[in-house]
Write a protein that holds these residues in place. Structure first.
Motif, mmCIF file in Angstrom:
data_model
loop_
_atom_site.group_PDB
_atom_site.id
_atom_site.type_symbol
_atom_site.label_atom_id
_atom_site.label_comp_id
_atom_site.label_asym_id
_atom_site.label_seq_id
_atom_site.Cartn_x
_atom_site.Cartn_y
_atom_site.Cartn_z
ATOM 1 N N SER A 1 0.825 -1.207 0.000
ATOM 2 C CA SER A 1 0.000 0.000 0.000
ATOM 3 C C SER A 1 0.857 1.253 0.000
ATOM 4 O O SER A 1 0.351 2.361 -0.115
ATOM 5 N N GLY A 2 2.159 1.119 0.130
ATOM 6 C CA GLY A 2 3.039 2.278 0.132
ATOM 7 C C GLY A 2 3.897 2.272 1.376
ATOM 8 O O GLY A 2 3.570 1.642 2.376
ATOM 9 N N PRO A 3 5.009 2.964 1.329
ATOM 10 C CA PRO A 3 5.888 2.980 2.491
ATOM 11 C C PRO A 3 5.225 3.629 3.696
ATOM 12 O O PRO A 3 4.413 4.537 3.570
ATOM 13 N N GLY A 4 5.615 3.148 4.861
ATOM 14 C CA GLY A 4 5.027 3.699 6.078
ATOM 15 C C GLY A 4 5.484 5.100 6.379
ATOM 16 O O GLY A 4 4.827 5.847 7.098
ATOM 17 N N GLY A 5 6.634 5.497 5.844
ATOM 18 C CA GLY A 5 7.123 6.838 6.112
ATOM 19 C C GLY A 5 7.797 7.436 4.902
ATOM 20 O O GLY A 5 8.465 6.744 4.136
ATOM 21 N N VAL A 6 7.607 8.734 4.721
ATOM 22 C CA VAL A 6 8.242 9.460 3.624
ATOM 23 C C VAL A 6 8.910 10.695 4.211
ATOM 24 O O VAL A 6 8.236 11.554 4.793
ATOM 25 N N ARG A 7 10.231 10.761 4.106
ATOM 26 C CA ARG A 7 10.974 11.970 4.486
ATOM 27 C C ARG A 7 11.592 12.536 3.222
ATOM 28 O O ARG A 7 12.192 11.800 2.436
ATOM 29 N N ALA A 8 11.451 13.822 3.014
ATOM 30 C CA ALA A 8 11.863 14.369 1.727
ATOM 31 C C ALA A 8 12.419 15.772 1.871
ATOM 32 O O ALA A 8 12.135 16.494 2.838
ATOM 33 N N ALA A 9 13.222 16.147 0.898
ATOM 34 C CA ALA A 9 13.740 17.504 0.776
ATOM 35 C C ALA A 9 13.936 17.779 -0.697
ATOM 36 O O ALA A 9 13.976 16.857 -1.520
ATOM 37 N N GLY A 10 14.062 19.062 -1.047
ATOM 38 C CA GLY A 10 14.253 19.382 -2.447
ATOM 39 C C GLY A 10 14.347 20.867 -2.683
ATOM 40 O O GLY A 10 14.278 21.679 -1.748
ATOM 41 N N HIS A 11 14.496 21.214 -3.936
ATOM 42 C CA HIS A 11 14.649 22.613 -4.330
ATOM 43 C C HIS A 11 13.535 22.996 -5.288
ATOM 44 O O HIS A 11 13.342 22.352 -6.328
ATOM 45 N N LEU A 12 12.789 24.042 -4.928
ATOM 46 C CA LEU A 12 11.768 24.591 -5.813
ATOM 47 C C LEU A 12 12.383 25.754 -6.581
ATOM 48 O O LEU A 12 12.987 26.655 -5.992
ATOM 49 N N GLY A 13 12.208 25.741 -7.895
ATOM 50 C CA GLY A 13 12.801 26.778 -8.725
ATOM 51 C C GLY A 13 11.971 28.041 -8.780
ATOM 52 O O GLY A 13 10.958 28.200 -8.078
ATOM 53 N N ALA A 14 12.390 28.944 -9.646
ATOM 54 C CA ALA A 14 11.735 30.255 -9.747
ATOM 55 C C ALA A 14 10.285 30.147 -10.177
ATOM 56 O O ALA A 14 9.457 30.999 -9.823
ATOM 57 N N THR A 15 9.934 29.102 -10.930
ATOM 58 C CA THR A 15 8.547 28.961 -11.386
ATOM 59 C C THR A 15 7.669 28.270 -10.343
ATOM 60 O O THR A 15 6.460 28.156 -10.539
ATOM 61 N N GLY A 16 8.292 27.768 -9.255
ATOM 62 C CA GLY A 16 7.512 27.166 -8.183
ATOM 63 C C GLY A 16 7.417 25.665 -8.208
ATOM 64 O O GLY A 16 6.766 25.070 -7.348
ATOM 65 N N VAL A 17 8.047 25.005 -9.200
ATOM 66 C CA VAL A 17 8.002 23.548 -9.248
ATOM 67 C C VAL A 17 9.350 22.985 -8.798
ATOM 68 O O VAL A 17 10.363 23.695 -8.748
ATOM 69 N N ASP A 18 9.361 21.699 -8.484
ATOM 70 C CA ASP A 18 10.583 21.067 -7.981
ATOM 71 C C ASP A 18 11.574 20.825 -9.112
ATOM 72 O O ASP A 18 11.242 20.233 -10.129
ATOM 73 N N GLU A 19 12.808 21.308 -8.901
ATOM 74 C CA GLU A 19 13.872 21.109 -9.879
ATOM 75 C C GLU A 19 14.827 20.003 -9.447
ATOM 76 O O GLU A 19 15.572 19.471 -10.276
#
Length: 700
Positions: A227-245
């Motif tokens: 059914s999916g992992p029990g935990g999701v830890r995440a990080a990332g960079h959102l660019g100038a247009t607002g989406v994840d790069e």
């Protein structure tokens, strides 16, 4: 539907670059023939059709002259068996539902939809229309992927401990300074960013490997998805247009199995997928596009590496042709009654599980697209016209409650398990189209009223206020007093955009407040037209009787409904403080004598009937509230009767609630459309009085 030896006639919806690869590889399939191309721009559709015709004259494609046109024109073409949907992400759901209703089998480019909620709606639309549906993860059908999963299932690397996979590349947010703005990959309006466009691959891969690893340990079929992992830890960079790069996520599948997934549209990284276990590693190169020469390397402790390669140009290894044939096979099996309309390599549950992870990955980065805002227009999957049956003509039967003009469906949709507007829309639409009329809302549901606002937004978009019956609940502990009741009622109206509650229930009782004070304020709101019939949730029979005695003595309207905990499983305790159950013999006798309509909550005992005994014993709340020899025997009898009738045990438990000698309207809280459909199977079960008594251990 053509037989196994006949061609499967395809139409491509959306003539972009990914569609062109599909067109190039389709001739390598066993039966696929392209017969039509559609686009919102008919000229673009015709251009691709002419390209294919020209290639056909050179022997590179088969099918002869094709048709082209708008989506509506191609979907109306009876010569089309299935469609490949390759438009931008936000357009998948609407086109897929339209195609399903036109009777076309569906191969939908990944991601199936931008989020889990709208994907539920697409899958349900396909199921209702009786068409096969497949999310187009072409790599899942390639022999390199099949071989890797086979090695995991065989235990080639021992106990799998870690999965590492990445799909990222560098692109320009605004290629060539296009004056129209950012390209598709960087535009929030088209659900741009790496997570949806390419992050879905490593997540899908991690879940597939986790499923294969579980099969190695448990022997359960690989087709049974996680059914999916029990935990999701995440990080990332959102660019100038607002989406994840660029984004990274850490997935915890439980049992010590972890996965690291990475994706990006502005950072290039080698495309690899690695499985690490107690005995060694599996490393797959070119795992996603599988166009060159995928290479799989098995390294085991103390042994020389073993390498396998595949020729990406070989017809039998062209992934798009393989997935096209998988859909055709699924369609044939569905028509023959031998298959569920999905492929074992990429089931519907696989698609939903991956999207649930992607939703959480984006949420961790704070990435929400404009069309997902709570104030946005109704999600794309719900732009199709809502089919509202006349009361009593749908699958869900309706009945009446004295004093209430609108019909009340025997199943009542709880509005407390819908985390997004898209999710709510899919569930609420399906419920209404099945004949459901009644929704249970409450001031306390959600974070600061989010669930009420979500229901109100859906109701306003759909424009069916007069066709539904709305229950509003308020006065929950610790705000259970006349003043709080009135304040919360006004706030619920503001959140939901309502002027009237058809049914109003006090969410709790407060015995320290004289019962007449509650009756007085409820009667005042009823006389003002703010509420129709009213009653109490978690009120004892004694206080209910006292409220009605006061009402009779003072010329007030009395309590008309009760909503307590009730079901086949006898309650040993209640989940939350202040709850009241009606499963004891005295309460049942009182309900039967008074003929009071009961709206039972937790009528399926919070999963007691859905879980096996070992799993149930691991849930402290179920053990506290339901674990007894008597309830285990009731569960065993419900399972036995369900097997005889061909329905789940949970359906028998719900049918028991609906078969009582007093009026019942069962509150259900499905989190998915599958759970809603499972609950609805109870409507096919008509229990006799003898069966009801036997289930309740009143007969041997």
């Amino acid at each position: 539907m053509p037989d196994d030896d006949a061609v499967f006639r395809w139409a491509v919806l959306g003539p972009g670059s990914i569609a062109r690869r599909f067109v190039r590889e389709l001739p390598a399939s066993r039966t696929g023939v392209l017969v039509a191309v559609a686009s919102s721009d008919p000229a673009r559709a015709r251009a691709l059709a002419e390209e294919v015709e020209a290639a056909g004259r050179d022997g590179a494609a088969r099918g002869g002259r094709m048709t082209s046109g708008t989506y509506e024109q191609v979907l109306a073409n009876p010569e089309v068996d299935g469609v490949y949907i390759a438009v931008v992400h936000p357009g998948h759901a609407e086109l897929a539902v339209a195609a399903a209703r036109a009777g076309k089998h569906l191969l939908v480019e990944k991601p199936l939809t931008p989020d889990h909620g709208s994907a539920m709606g697409v899958i349900d639309a396909a199921r209702e229309a009786g068409v096969a549906l497949l999310e187009a993860f072409a790599y899942r059908f390639h022999p390199a992927t099949r071989r890797l999963l086979e090695l995991v299932r065989e235990g080639a690397v021992g106990e799998v401990l870690h999965i590492d996979s990445s799909f990222s590349f560098a692109s320009s947010p605004n290629p060539d300074g296009d004056p129209r703005g950012p390209g598709r990959l960087h535009d929030p309006a088209t659900a741009g960013g790496g997570i949806l466009d390419v992050g879905c691959y490593p997540v899908s891969f991690a879940r597939a490997v986790a499923g294969a690893a579980r099969q190695h340990h448990t022997g359960r079929p690989f087709a049974e998805p996680l059914s999916g992992p029990g935990g999701v830890r995440a990080a990332g960079h959102l660019g100038a247009t607002g989406v994840d790069e660029w984004a990274v996520a850490h997935l915890d599948f439980g049992g010590g199995l972890l996965a690291t997934v990475r994706c990006g549209t502005r950072l290039e990284e080698p495309q690899t997928a690695v499985v690490r276990g107690s005995l060694g590693t599996l490393e797959l190169h070119d795992p996603w596009t599988v166009q060159a020469a995928p290479r799989l390397v098995l390294r085991r402790v103390g042994e020389e590496p073993v390498e396998e390669t595949w020729d990406g140009a070989a017809p039998a290894q062209q992934a798009f042709a393989l997935e096209a044939e998988a859909l055709a096979d699924a369609a044939r099996a569905l028509a023959a009654g031998t298959g569920p309309g999905e492929a074992p390599e990429q089931t519907h549950e696989d698609s939903l599980g991956t999207l649930a992870v992607l939703d959480r990955w984006r949420a961790a980065l704070g990435l929400r697209y404009p069309f997902e805002a709570e104030t946005a227009a109704i999600p794309t999957v719900s732009r199709q016209p809502l089919r509202v049956p006349a009361p009593g003509t749908g699958m869900i039967p309706v009945s009446s409650i004295a004093g209430l003009a609108s019909p009340v469906s025997r199943l009542v949709m709880g509005c407390d398990n819908q985390p997004t507007l898209s999710h709510a829309s899919a569930l609420f639409d399906a419920f209404v189209e099945a004949g459901g009329t009644t929704f249970d809302t409450a001031w306390i549901y959600g974070d600061d009223g989010d669930y009420e606002r979500r229901f109100g937004r859906w109701l306003a978009h759909r424009g069916i206020r007069d066709e539904v019956t709305v229950i509003v609940k308020g006065a929950h502990t610790p705000h259970c007093d006349p003043d709080s009741l009135s304040r919360q009622l006004r706030e619920s109206f503001e959140r939901q955009g309502l002027e009237r509650a058809d049914l109003y229930l006090m969410h709790r009782d407060n015995p320290s407040v004289p019962v007449g004070e509650f009756v007085d304020v409820l009667d005042e709101h009823a006389r003002a037209g703010h509420i129709g019939v009213y009653g109490g949730s978690n009120w004892t029979p004694e206080r209910f009787d006292a409220a009605n005695a006061y009402a009779r003595a003072h010329g007030r309207a009395g309590f008309g409904v009760l909503s307590n905990h009730f079901g086949l499983a006898r309650a040993l305790d209640v989940p939350w403080a202040g709850c009241v159950h009606a499963t004891d013999p005295a309460s049942r006798a009182w309900l039967e004598e008074r003929g009071v309509p009961l709206l039972p909550w937790s009528s399926q005992a919070r999963g007691f009937f859905a879980r096996d005994d070992a799993e149930m014993r691991g849930d402290a709340e179920l053990v506290r509230c339901y674990l007894s020899d008597g309830n285990l025997e009731r569960k065993r009898r419900a399972a036995q009767l369900g097997e005889q009738l061909g329905v789940p045990t949970t359906a028998v438990a719900l049918a028991y609630v609906l078969a009582q000698p007093f009026p019942t309207f069962a509150l259900i809280g499905p989190r998915t459309l599958a759970e809603l459909r499972s609950s609805m199977t109870a409507l096919d079960v008509e229990l006799t009085a003898e069966q009801v008594a036997w289930l309740d251990l009143r007969e041997a």
